[in-house]
Design a protein around this motif. Sequence first.
Motif, mmCIF file in Angstrom:
data_model
loop_
_atom_site.group_PDB
_atom_site.id
_atom_site.type_symbol
_atom_site.label_atom_id
_atom_site.label_comp_id
_atom_site.label_asym_id
_atom_site.label_seq_id
_atom_site.Cartn_x
_atom_site.Cartn_y
_atom_site.Cartn_z
ATOM 1 N N LEU A 107 12.449 66.388 12.146
ATOM 2 C CA LEU A 107 12.270 64.969 12.458
ATOM 3 C C LEU A 107 12.235 64.066 11.217
ATOM 4 C CD1 LEU A 107 9.803 65.110 15.483
ATOM 5 C CD2 LEU A 107 12.268 64.794 15.482
ATOM 6 N N PRO A 108 11.605 64.466 10.099
ATOM 7 C CA PRO A 108 11.639 63.582 8.926
ATOM 8 C C PRO A 108 13.018 63.476 8.267
ATOM 9 C CG PRO A 108 9.778 65.108 8.804
ATOM 10 C CD PRO A 108 10.676 65.589 9.911
ATOM 11 N N ARG A 109 13.945 64.401 8.603
ATOM 12 C CA ARG A 109 15.250 64.409 7.938
ATOM 13 C C ARG A 109 16.369 63.880 8.834
ATOM 14 N NH1 ARG A 109 13.444 63.461 4.315
ATOM 15 N NH2 ARG A 109 15.291 63.784 3.070
ATOM 16 N N VAL A 110 16.075 63.522 10.076
ATOM 17 C CA VAL A 110 17.107 63.036 11.000
ATOM 18 C C VAL A 110 17.715 61.740 10.470
ATOM 19 C CG1 VAL A 110 17.545 62.192 13.326
ATOM 20 C CG2 VAL A 110 16.009 64.114 12.986
ATOM 21 N N SER A 111 19.048 61.649 10.559
ATOM 22 C CA SER A 111 19.744 60.441 10.094
ATOM 23 C C SER A 111 19.915 59.418 11.206
ATOM 24 C CB SER A 111 21.122 60.825 9.539
ATOM 25 O OG SER A 111 20.989 61.722 8.463
ATOM 26 N N SER A 112 19.526 59.766 12.420
ATOM 27 C CA SER A 112 19.666 58.869 13.564
ATOM 28 C C SER A 112 18.362 58.098 13.785
ATOM 29 C CB SER A 112 19.987 59.672 14.833
ATOM 30 O OG SER A 112 21.095 60.519 14.630
ATOM 31 N N PRO A 170 20.375 70.755 15.829
ATOM 32 C CA PRO A 170 19.834 70.932 14.480
ATOM 33 C C PRO A 170 20.053 72.364 13.982
ATOM 34 C CG PRO A 170 18.150 70.193 16.075
ATOM 35 C CD PRO A 170 19.312 70.718 16.842
ATOM 36 N N LEU A 171 20.456 72.501 12.720
ATOM 37 C CA LEU A 171 20.621 73.803 12.080
ATOM 38 C C LEU A 171 19.715 73.849 10.853
ATOM 39 C CD1 LEU A 171 24.532 73.886 12.039
ATOM 40 C CD2 LEU A 171 23.050 74.912 13.767
ATOM 41 N N TYR A 172 19.160 75.023 10.575
ATOM 42 C CA TYR A 172 18.266 75.178 9.433
ATOM 43 C C TYR A 172 18.895 76.133 8.429
ATOM 44 C CZ TYR A 172 14.910 72.966 12.538
ATOM 45 O OH TYR A 172 14.289 72.084 13.379
ATOM 46 N N LEU A 173 19.034 75.676 7.197
ATOM 47 C CA LEU A 173 19.620 76.494 6.140
ATOM 48 C C LEU A 173 18.497 77.191 5.381
ATOM 49 C CD1 LEU A 173 22.294 73.975 4.842
ATOM 50 C CD2 LEU A 173 22.588 75.815 6.497
ATOM 51 N N ILE A 216 35.336 67.400 17.142
ATOM 52 C CA ILE A 216 35.223 66.891 15.777
ATOM 53 C C ILE A 216 33.778 66.427 15.590
ATOM 54 C CG2 ILE A 216 36.124 65.288 14.058
ATOM 55 C CD1 ILE A 216 38.639 65.013 15.816
ATOM 56 N N CYS A 217 33.135 66.943 14.569
ATOM 57 C CA CYS A 217 31.706 66.665 14.381
ATOM 58 C C CYS A 217 31.432 66.193 12.961
ATOM 59 C CB CYS A 217 30.866 67.922 14.641
ATOM 60 S SG CYS A 217 31.214 68.734 16.198
ATOM 61 N N HIS A 218 30.405 65.384 12.836
ATOM 62 C CA HIS A 218 29.855 65.057 11.525
ATOM 63 C C HIS A 218 28.642 65.947 11.289
ATOM 64 C CE1 HIS A 218 31.611 60.706 11.080
ATOM 65 N NE2 HIS A 218 32.506 61.652 10.957
ATOM 66 N N LEU A 219 28.569 66.540 10.101
ATOM 67 C CA LEU A 219 27.414 67.339 9.708
ATOM 68 C C LEU A 219 26.631 66.537 8.666
ATOM 69 C CD1 LEU A 219 29.077 70.854 9.167
ATOM 70 C CD2 LEU A 219 28.312 69.813 11.297
ATOM 71 N N THR A 230 15.460 75.532 3.184
ATOM 72 C CA THR A 230 15.811 74.655 2.056
ATOM 73 C C THR A 230 16.625 73.436 2.485
ATOM 74 O OG1 THR A 230 16.750 74.623 -0.167
ATOM 75 C CG2 THR A 230 17.963 75.873 1.475
ATOM 76 N N GLY A 231 17.213 73.490 3.698
ATOM 77 C CA GLY A 231 18.004 72.352 4.168
ATOM 78 C C GLY A 231 18.039 72.268 5.675
ATOM 79 N N VAL A 232 18.234 71.057 6.189
ATOM 80 C CA VAL A 232 18.367 70.813 7.627
ATOM 81 C C VAL A 232 19.699 70.124 7.865
ATOM 82 C CG1 VAL A 232 17.441 69.594 9.621
ATOM 83 C CG2 VAL A 232 15.880 70.639 8.007
ATOM 84 N N CYS A 233 20.420 70.597 8.867
ATOM 85 C CA CYS A 233 21.742 70.033 9.178
ATOM 86 C C CYS A 233 21.759 69.529 10.614
ATOM 87 C CB CYS A 233 22.819 71.103 8.980
ATOM 88 S SG CYS A 233 24.474 70.568 9.484
#
Length: 832
Positions: A282-287, A633-636, A752-755, A794-797
Amino acid sequence: MSEDKLELHQDLINTLKEDLGDPNFDFIFKQKTAQLSKPDQFLLKMEMTRLSQPVARFIDLRGQVSGEVKPYEHEGKQHFMDDVAIGVFEREVAQHGAYTMAVYEAVMHTENNFKVMQKQAQEQVDIEPEATYDHAAQLIRFASYESRIEERMNYSIKITVELKSGTTVHASTSDISLSGSKIKLSKNYTVYPRNLLTLRLVGLEQDFELGLKEGIQYEVVAVEETNSDYNYVRLKRTFVENNSGFDEFLESFIHGNKRRYKVNLDNTMDAVVCKGYEQYYLPRVSSLFVFFSHINNLLLPSMVLTNENNAFIHYYFEDERKTSCLYSVFNNKRLQTLLTQTTPVKEAYCYTFTHSNAGKIYFYSAFDYELEQKPELKSLFLGFGSEKESWRVFKVQLMPSHHEDAFIPLSLPKSAGKNVEKLNKRPPPRAQGLIEPVHHLMVLTEITTQELRTHCNKLDYPQESINRLKEFGHGKAKTPPPLEKVALEYVNLRAHKRFLYRTGITLNLAEQQSFTGNTRDFSVMGLQLELEQPIEITKGDLVTVELPDLQKITKQHQLSDLKYEVMAVSKSKTIINLKVKQFANVPHTAIEFFTALIENNKDKLQPSEEAPKIPGLSTALRNMVTKSICQLPLYLHKKASHLEVGAVGHGLYPSPLHSLLLPKIVQQNNQELLFPSSLFPSNYIEDILTENLRTKSRQDKPLRFTLFIHYDGKKADEANGGIKSQCIPFGDPIEPIFLFAKKALKNGILFICHLYVSKTGRPDMDHLSNELRYVSHYALHKAKGLEEALWSVTGVCDVVDVTDVVLPVLGIDNHLVERMKQRKSEWLEQIH
């Protein structure tokens, strides 16, 4: 033999190393080794002496670590280390007072050292050999945890079960609580939810007088199938017996034996995992999250929930009065049209631009379906609007939202502690009053690309028709509906505490310009300033600061020409956030001064704590969002020296992409589908990801990619499930994808997706502390395992489907597009 002894006492050695350099080390050593034999004490003392010896070894980590190595000078000797190693070196030197063997060994064993990573990877292979192949990503079902009012105990006893048909069969329990149980029932017997069963606790009745002549009645809640010859059947009691004596006995029996038979922690552990991944996402969502409430029989935006990544959308929709125009762009008429869609999540695309006139900002907007209904205006709006700097394209997703979702209790039984009931409070009255009218949640994602802008720029439109754009313009209400901006509350990731303090400053730019103002707060590493007039300055600029008033209280430090870097600038250009700018290993006067100032005035300084405007509202909205996730959501996770998708989020409203990709990602961890490299040199995409997540800070904008997925249902039985994909970094030319996309349109389905990939901060363990403490009480190793898993993220996608907007940019024959859309529609009907 001595090496074996040292290995045996490695934990104690690590503890003792933390005290090396302490003047009282001999006393500490005696205390901590008192339980050891004299020979062992002597051996450990010799090891401590070895680690304390000064060394003159030259450190050269070039080619040995994943970080960027650079020269580093210490006491006239030049070493080559990366930032991680430098941090360890400085910390250890400060602790030990000199460059010793302990310092050297700590630097040579950093987590990003290739030898260390290789050793850890090999140890993992030795422990879990199957994990090297098809290590499945974890599926995280958002807000799927439940509150449990009672403790369950893992307890297996013999029972008999009387089925609905009257047949009595032998079985056993798996766990038991006062009001429920899970039993193992042979697959020869079939039961269904809501069936009533009668159990006799044969194993207990052999030792205790339970007074249960007729047994205990249970209702079937669910049946969990297994690969064995039995199924798990979850049951809840109906309490038709009304036997308080048995209830008291069972409650006492569970409480008295829970240490012996172990409390069932599944529910709480599931909650820790879910909450842990939610607080990363939730803190990293771009929407932007926009809440719509029923106000005077209209559906109007009432609140927005913002974070570091999405706040720019909220600011975009503000006019010169700092008034949000969301209420006019996403007006009631448009919302009612959206709500006629039959899918749970209503989707559309919104095109916007602004026009300034006499110091006022006016918004113009059009939804995709509106432009389709007025083809004569489509080219005009898109062509003219895309020429504006303010041109933006948004994906709109609208779904139901319920104020009841604002309360998510802890997944702990009441018996877990006195605080559980206190913590399980519903939102305060003021917050409750704001969320009760909420009816819908909108997820607003900015998806503008240069390719899309260029495509629209090429559209021809008659110049004489520009006045017709007025029907897409929005006026200004004298008393616009209020919109509550709510910042998402989560762990404070600042490394240093800030203190409120107002004192005069002078800020100097390179062009010999000077600006006066005051500090708003300070920390050891930074300042927030408020200037008397706006300043043209951007993030990354270097400035110098003078502190004339503070100079009067110190002769030891020269508080002029203090070098800082600009980290953030307010919209008004008057509030500036600064961070000290250090060069190599040169001490910074500001760090030394503010460290001493804070140390000597701890009782006088007021910490800068940003109290919420409306207590409980942020948490309530956060819970409502969590209950309604519709993205993918994907978690790296960081695995040795590379990244992999370690977990995938799944909300209440899964997208078609979940149906397409989850089997491959979750069951086989086929990361190649998301970050394929066939279009580029091997590992090209992963290298970009790894490098950016290593070098970027949490505050940097998300890294963006465009992902093209070709699904051929006729090849679904093949190893790749009929799925092929290509991925390009945001901003790279899209032309190389043309043939791939055209083939997909001819014989398959194209997505077609934006990551949007963001670097994560540290996990918010405070958010999980109560459940983690409960798990630690019964199974410390499990609690540590959960923490380690969360720290490895380390990352959220975020994966956002933008097919309908990007397809026209490709310039492919329209009949191919329409035929593909028909195939996709038929496929969607099959999976729902």
